[in-house]
Design a protein around this motif. Structure first.
Motif, mmCIF file in Angstrom:
data_model
loop_
_atom_site.group_PDB
_atom_site.id
_atom_site.type_symbol
_atom_site.label_atom_id
_atom_site.label_comp_id
_atom_site.label_asym_id
_atom_site.label_seq_id
_atom_site.Cartn_x
_atom_site.Cartn_y
_atom_site.Cartn_z
ATOM 1 N N ARG A 10 65.860 36.332 35.819
ATOM 2 C CA ARG A 10 64.936 35.610 36.692
ATOM 3 C C ARG A 10 65.688 34.864 37.787
ATOM 4 N NH1 ARG A 10 60.828 31.247 34.187
ATOM 5 N NH2 ARG A 10 62.812 30.196 33.834
ATOM 6 N N GLU B 175 55.453 29.361 31.525
ATOM 7 C CA GLU B 175 56.274 30.574 31.466
ATOM 8 C C GLU B 175 57.528 30.300 30.649
ATOM 9 O OE1 GLU B 175 58.854 32.912 34.763
ATOM 10 O OE2 GLU B 175 56.679 32.952 35.136
ATOM 11 N N THR C 77 66.736 36.979 29.814
ATOM 12 C CA THR C 77 65.770 37.044 30.902
ATOM 13 C C THR C 77 65.918 35.851 31.843
ATOM 14 O OG1 THR C 77 64.223 38.264 29.499
ATOM 15 C CG2 THR C 77 63.320 37.300 31.494
ATOM 16 N N PRO D 116 65.808 39.801 44.980
ATOM 17 C CA PRO D 116 65.023 40.785 44.235
ATOM 18 C C PRO D 116 65.643 42.178 44.272
ATOM 19 C CG PRO D 116 63.574 39.378 45.522
ATOM 20 C CD PRO D 116 64.977 39.055 45.950
ATOM 21 N N ALA E 31 61.053 32.312 29.996
ATOM 22 C CA ALA E 31 62.001 33.420 30.128
ATOM 23 C C ALA E 31 62.947 33.316 28.939
ATOM 24 C CB ALA E 31 62.761 33.332 31.443
ATOM 25 N N ALA F 253 54.594 44.639 34.058
ATOM 26 C CA ALA F 253 54.466 44.038 35.386
ATOM 27 C C ALA F 253 52.998 43.752 35.700
ATOM 28 C CB ALA F 253 55.073 44.961 36.436
ATOM 29 N N HIS G 82 66.857 37.414 40.317
ATOM 30 C CA HIS G 82 65.705 37.877 41.098
ATOM 31 C C HIS G 82 65.269 36.836 42.122
ATOM 32 C CE1 HIS G 82 61.433 38.930 41.848
ATOM 33 N NE2 HIS G 82 61.882 40.172 41.746
ATOM 34 N N SER G 83 65.379 35.549 41.760
ATOM 35 C CA SER G 83 64.980 34.499 42.693
ATOM 36 C C SER G 83 65.883 34.457 43.922
ATOM 37 C CB SER G 83 64.996 33.133 42.000
ATOM 38 O OG SER G 83 66.324 32.732 41.692
ATOM 39 N N ILE H 171 59.884 41.854 35.579
ATOM 40 C CA ILE H 171 60.521 41.323 36.787
ATOM 41 C C ILE H 171 61.168 42.442 37.587
ATOM 42 C CG2 ILE H 171 62.344 39.785 37.641
ATOM 43 C CD1 ILE H 171 61.837 38.050 35.155
ATOM 44 N N ARG I 203 51.916 40.746 33.760
ATOM 45 C CA ARG I 203 52.473 39.534 34.380
ATOM 46 C C ARG I 203 51.601 39.082 35.552
ATOM 47 N NH1 ARG I 203 56.816 36.291 35.207
ATOM 48 N NH2 ARG I 203 57.680 35.971 37.293
#
Length: 239
Positions: A222, A212, A218, A229, A214, A152, A225-226, A138, A155
């Motif tokens: 996540r 998925e 994590t 970022p 997480a 990455a 990041h949502s 991520i 992913r």
């Protein structure tokens, strides 16, 4: 996915997260085969009732060994877990060999194994591919550019093949662990999740047919990041 009576292959399954996934799948009634690089560790797994395959996935010989080791079996679950770190340093040309091994093991090998075993998986009617990436897929950390890049890349590959396989009966799960206490992370500071706890969340995702998972911290990464970022990258780059 109900794993009872199903044949599963866990790469990198003789140590760390992979070993715990294998043990937990076996406990649920799956027929589990594990692959790895260490004959000694694999023999210990054989003593626990696992099928074993010796194969170093950083090269074609090891990939061949793993694929041939499950030939003709009703493979319903493939867990692409095998992974290595890298001693790559930007100012050290000699470290390119370490970078190449990391790329081949962490990224090319899952692609090759998945592609070659896909006909067996499709033949089962219901099957699943699990790709173990990382929270670092991520947002990367400066200290591990090659490792982060491989995760990455895996992913991105996982998301694309999930779409390609959406009507095939083969589900695709990505598992994103946090920092986990394994041989790979020996010497790293900070709080680490146990391999058993990490595996438990991954196996729960398999049972629930998740796309998925997480794992552990994590989940927070996540979420950050949502929302931003850029903030996630700033936090993780010095991690």
């Amino acid at each position: 996915m109900d794993v009872r009576g199903k044949t599963a292959l866990v790469t990198g399954g003789s140590d760390g997260i992979g070993r715990e996934i294998a043990l937990q799948l076996q406990g649920l009634g799956a027929d589990v085969i594990v692959s790895g690089r260490s004959p000694e560790k694999l023999q210990a797994m054989a003593a626990l009732g696992f099928g074993i395959i010796v194969g170093d996935l950083s090269g074609p010989t090891g990939i061949d060994a793993v694929v041939e080791g499950v030939a003709g079996k009703p493979l319903a679950l493939l867990v692409n877990n095998a992974g290595v770190g890298s001693d790559y340093a930007l100012d050290d040309i000699a470290s390119l060999a370490s970078a190449a091994q990391c790329i081949d093991t962490n990224f090319y090998a899952p692609i090759a194994v998945t592609t070659r075993l896909l006909p067996q998986l499709k033949a089962q009617g219901e099957a699943m591919i699990v790709n173990v990436t990382s929270g670092l897929a991520i947002a990367p950390r400066a200290g591990g550019p090659i490792y982060c890049a491989t995760k990455a890349a895996l992913r991105s590959y996982t998301q694309a093949v999930r779409y390609q396989l959406k009507d095939s009966g083969v589900k695709v799960l990505e598992a994103l662990p946090p920092l986990v206490a394994t041989n790979m992370t020996t010497g790293r500071g900070g709080k680490m999740m146990s391999a058993a706890d990490c595996a438990a969340e991954i196996v729960a995702g398999i049972k629930a047919n998740r796309a998925e998972v997480a794992v552990g911290q994590t989940k927070l990464l996540r979420l950050v990041h949502s929302m931003s970022p850029a903030l996630a990258r700033r936090i993780m780059i010095k991690f």
